[in-house]
Design a protein around this motif. Structure first.
Motif, PDB file in Angstrom:
ATOM      1  N   GLY A 197       0.794  -1.218   0.000  1.00  0.00           N
ATOM      2  CA  GLY A 197       0.000   0.000   0.000  1.00  0.00           C
ATOM      3  C   GLY A 197       0.828   1.270   0.000  1.00  0.00           C
ATOM      4  N   THR A 198       2.062   1.201   0.485  1.00  0.00           N
ATOM      5  CA  THR A 198       2.899   2.412   0.489  1.00  0.00           C
ATOM      6  C   THR A 198       3.192   2.888  -0.919  1.00  0.00           C
ATOM      7  N   LEU A 199       3.104   1.981  -1.898  1.00  0.00           N
ATOM      8  CA  LEU A 199       3.341   2.367  -3.293  1.00  0.00           C
ATOM      9  C   LEU A 199       2.275   3.342  -3.780  1.00  0.00           C
ATOM     10  N   GLY A 200       1.165   3.408  -3.052  1.00  0.00           N
ATOM     11  CA  GLY A 200       0.094   4.319  -3.427  1.00  0.00           C
ATOM     12  C   GLY A 200       0.481   5.778  -3.394  1.00  0.00           C
ATOM     13  N   ILE A 201       1.514   6.134  -2.629  1.00  0.00           N
ATOM     14  CA  ILE A 201       1.936   7.539  -2.579  1.00  0.00           C
ATOM     15  C   ILE A 201       3.199   7.791  -3.385  1.00  0.00           C
ATOM     16  N   LEU A 202       3.834   6.728  -3.908  1.00  0.00           N
ATOM     17  CA  LEU A 202       5.056   6.909  -4.694  1.00  0.00           C
ATOM     18  C   LEU A 202       4.780   6.835  -6.186  1.00  0.00           C
ATOM     19  N   ILE A 203       3.992   5.847  -6.592  1.00  0.00           N
ATOM     20  CA  ILE A 203       3.652   5.722  -8.008  1.00  0.00           C
ATOM     21  C   ILE A 203       2.576   6.744  -8.339  1.00  0.00           C
ATOM     22  N   PRO A 204       2.814   7.596  -9.322  1.00  0.00           N
ATOM     23  CA  PRO A 204       1.832   8.646  -9.626  1.00  0.00           C
ATOM     24  C   PRO A 204       0.538   8.061 -10.200  1.00  0.00           C
ATOM     25  N   PRO A 205      -0.597   8.773  -9.989  1.00  0.00           N
ATOM     26  CA  PRO A 205      -0.739  10.046  -9.272  1.00  0.00           C
ATOM     27  C   PRO A 205      -0.619   9.857  -7.764  1.00  0.00           C
ATOM     28  N   SER A 206      -0.095  10.865  -7.077  1.00  0.00           N
ATOM     29  CA  SER A 206       0.171  10.756  -5.650  1.00  0.00           C
ATOM     30  C   SER A 206      -0.318  12.008  -4.944  1.00  0.00           C
TER      31      SER A 206
ATOM     32  N   PHE B  61      14.205  16.176  -4.316  1.00  0.00           N
ATOM     33  CA  PHE B  61      13.940  16.216  -2.883  1.00  0.00           C
ATOM     34  C   PHE B  61      12.503  15.816  -2.575  1.00  0.00           C
ATOM     35  N   GLY B  62      11.576  16.207  -3.447  1.00  0.00           N
ATOM     36  CA  GLY B  62      10.183  15.854  -3.241  1.00  0.00           C
ATOM     37  C   GLY B  62       9.958  14.350  -3.291  1.00  0.00           C
ATOM     38  N   ILE B  63      10.589  13.672  -4.249  1.00  0.00           N
ATOM     39  CA  ILE B  63      10.442  12.216  -4.347  1.00  0.00           C
ATOM     40  C   ILE B  63      11.127  11.540  -3.159  1.00  0.00           C
ATOM     41  N   LEU B  64      12.268  12.065  -2.757  1.00  0.00           N
ATOM     42  CA  LEU B  64      12.952  11.519  -1.586  1.00  0.00           C
ATOM     43  C   LEU B  64      12.075  11.661  -0.346  1.00  0.00           C
ATOM     44  N   TRP B  65      11.393  12.778  -0.241  1.00  0.00           N
ATOM     45  CA  TRP B  65      10.487  13.005   0.886  1.00  0.00           C
ATOM     46  C   TRP B  65       9.360  11.971   0.884  1.00  0.00           C
ATOM     47  N   VAL B  66       8.787  11.718  -0.293  1.00  0.00           N
ATOM     48  CA  VAL B  66       7.717  10.729  -0.396  1.00  0.00           C
ATOM     49  C   VAL B  66       8.220   9.340   0.001  1.00  0.00           C
ATOM     50  N   LEU B  67       9.459   9.026  -0.342  1.00  0.00           N
ATOM     51  CA  LEU B  67      10.049   7.744   0.067  1.00  0.00           C
ATOM     52  C   LEU B  67      10.114   7.635   1.591  1.00  0.00           C
ATOM     53  N   THR B  68      10.483   8.714   2.255  1.00  0.00           N
ATOM     54  CA  THR B  68      10.496   8.677   3.725  1.00  0.00           C
ATOM     55  C   THR B  68       9.080   8.533   4.274  1.00  0.00           C
ATOM     56  N   ASN B  69       8.099   9.097   3.560  1.00  0.00           N
ATOM     57  CA  ASN B  69       6.708   8.951   3.982  1.00  0.00           C
ATOM     58  C   ASN B  69       6.217   7.511   3.831  1.00  0.00           C
ATOM     59  N   GLU B  70       6.785   6.791   2.855  1.00  0.00           N
ATOM     60  CA  GLU B  70       6.450   5.366   2.720  1.00  0.00           C
ATOM     61  C   GLU B  70       6.836   4.616   3.997  1.00  0.00           C
ATOM     62  N   VAL B  71       8.023   4.918   4.506  1.00  0.00           N
ATOM     63  CA  VAL B  71       8.471   4.286   5.747  1.00  0.00           C
ATOM     64  C   VAL B  71       7.553   4.700   6.894  1.00  0.00           C
ATOM     65  N   ALA B  72       7.148   5.975   6.904  1.00  0.00           N
ATOM     66  CA  ALA B  72       6.284   6.485   7.976  1.00  0.00           C
ATOM     67  C   ALA B  72       4.950   5.749   8.024  1.00  0.00           C
ATOM     68  N   LEU B  73       4.456   5.306   6.869  1.00  0.00           N
ATOM     69  CA  LEU B  73       3.186   4.593   6.831  1.00  0.00           C
ATOM     70  C   LEU B  73       3.263   3.215   7.490  1.00  0.00           C
ATOM     71  N   LEU B  74       4.508   2.767   7.779  1.00  0.00           N
ATOM     72  CA  LEU B  74       4.702   1.440   8.373  1.00  0.00           C
ATOM     73  C   LEU B  74       5.207   1.490   9.810  1.00  0.00           C
ATOM     74  N   THR B  75       5.501   2.691  10.313  1.00  0.00           N
ATOM     75  CA  THR B  75       6.123   2.784  11.632  1.00  0.00           C
ATOM     76  C   THR B  75       5.122   3.193  12.705  1.00  0.00           C
ATOM     77  N   PRO B  76       4.856   2.319  13.670  1.00  0.00           N
ATOM     78  CA  PRO B  76       3.990   2.691  14.792  1.00  0.00           C
ATOM     79  C   PRO B  76       4.700   3.707  15.685  1.00  0.00           C
TER      80      PRO B  76
END
Length: 430
Positions: free
Chosen positions: A144-153, A358-373
């Protein structure tokens, strides 16, 4: 100086008390402005400015389109096609889940939405096939984290507005990283499945069956082609693409697949109102918050502090990513973007780092955030679907989260991989 400290004290105090992020941002900014020399007249003026942010119109439209696609049966069709490609490989159902998430992500732009659509269908199937429940939940949450990386995001749209960067260029930049991350996640599934003895699907497709499946599911398969192809070819803008996605989803769900009911349509409207309404309010108060930061030169202060540590772009990016990984445990994706982009962007520009990269790198960090309690939105959804505890679902997602962290760090040292497609398709000079 007092005002600068005051806004952060009030902001974090309200957040610790459990006050919603948009209220915390608004209260802290107005509270400090009340005791400053800045007139409060700017508050309504900045709120009105949000209405001029045209790209934001795409967010409710993509959310609505995704909700309709899920209820209209398009998610089922995507899974049927994914089974042809990877179903027979060891751990086939897990691979189908990741590949299905990649396809579905290319239509809706939402991480939690992708988990809900794919997880509801695939997690029960994995459990029936003897997969460990924690592993299945981890696969669904991570896919599901791919939902914010693969466009549209949706996060890319917010970043584009906050950083004044072309949303279309961000979408282009997300294509190759999305493919790389998706492939890496599928390889992770394969190696775990091989170690644990999870087999592939027994079903063997004949050429006739494959052709028939493609014919039956062609309408769903064409959705990302129409949406993304229209954007990249210049036929329509991302905002217009979101409207096209809505009409296409309505047409296919109601008249082709005939699975979209009036109740399903009403549920989609309610979900869109709740989700997009929250997003718009956060963006609105973030404009006011950003105005305060600019007036009191907070970005310049942060830039000077970071540059005193190192002048190396890679070192600064590693520090920023570490900070975003940590904040992602407590703040949702949208909040980190609207609060920190106005602060960090001047640092990035001063170092000569491309804002699209930088924007794509930021989204990558957000992918990790979607998995971290304790926040981890995707883990919570997978936990609910699989009826697991937060600890069990998080443990299942851990191997995939480590892979995402490793890929994020790798991209810091290989920015050309992110900028390759925009340069190739969009004549982007960044």
């Amino acid at each position: 100086m007092l005002e600068t400290w005051g806004i952060w004290i009030v902001l974090f105090a309200t957040l610790l008390l459990g006050v919603p992020i948009y209220i915390s941002l608004g209260i802290s900014t107005i509270f400090v402005l009340t005791f400053s020399h800045i007139p409060l007249d700017i508050v309504p003026l900045d709120m009105v400015k949000v209405g001029d942010m045209f790209p934001l119109l795409a967010i409710p439209a993509f959310i609505f389109a995704g909700a309709i696609m899920e209820r209209g049966g398009m998610a089922d069709q995507i899974i049927d096609v994914a089974k042809i490609f990877v179903g027979k490989i060891r751990g086939g159902l897990a691979l189908v889940t990741i590949l299905g998430c990649m396809f579905f992500a290319a239509m809706i732009g939402s991480g939690p939405g992708t988990v809900a659509a794919m997880g509801t269908l695939m997690l029960p199937a994995m459990l029936r096939a003897g997969y460990d429940k924690k592993f299945g939940a981890g696969v669904c949450a991570t896919g599901g984290t791919l939902g914010i990386l693969i466009p549209p995001s949706n996060p890319m749209i917010i970043y584009g507005v906050m950083a004044n960067v072309s949303v279309g260029t961000l979408f282009m930049a997300g294509m190759l990283p999305g493919a790389i991350v998706g492939t890496a996640l599928m390889l992770t599934c394969y190696f775990i499945a091989r170690k644990r003895g999870y087999k592939g699907m027994d079903k063997t497709y004949t050429t006739k069956e494959i052709i028939q499946i493609f014919r039956q599911n062609i309408w769903s398969l064409m959705a990302p082609v129409i949406i993304l192809g229209g954007i990249y070819s210049g036929i329509f803008t991302p905002v217009e693409a979101s409207a096209v996605a809505c009409f296409y989803a309505l047409f296919v769900g109601r008249f082709i697949l005939k699975k979209l009911t009036l109740q399903g349509l009403w549920d989609s409207i309610k979900l869109t109102n709740i989700t997009s309404g929250t997003s718009m309010i956060i963006v609105g108060v973030s404009v006011l918050f950003g105005r305060f930061l600019t007036l009191y030169e907070v970005p310049q202060t942060v830039a000077a502090a970071m540059l005193s540590i190192s002048n190396s772009p890679e070192v600064i990016l590693l520090l920023i990513c570490l900070m975003l990984f940590m904040l992602g445990m407590f703040m949702e994706t949208l909040s980190t973007i609207v609060i920190l982009v106005p602060i960090l962007l001047p640092v990035i520009i001063q170092l000569g780092i491309d804002p699209v990269f930088f924007g794509i790198l930021w989204v990558l960090t957000n992918e990790v955030a979607l998995l971290t309690p304790p926040l981890g939105a995707n883990v919570f959804i997978a936990m609910t679907i699989g009826k697991l505890s937060l600890e069990e679902a998080s443990r299942g997602a851990l191997p995939f989260m480590l892979v995402l962290v490793a890929i994020t760090v790798a991209f810091i040292f290989m920015p050309d991989l992110i900028l390759f497609v925009p340069r190739l398709l969009g004549n982007y000079a960044g």
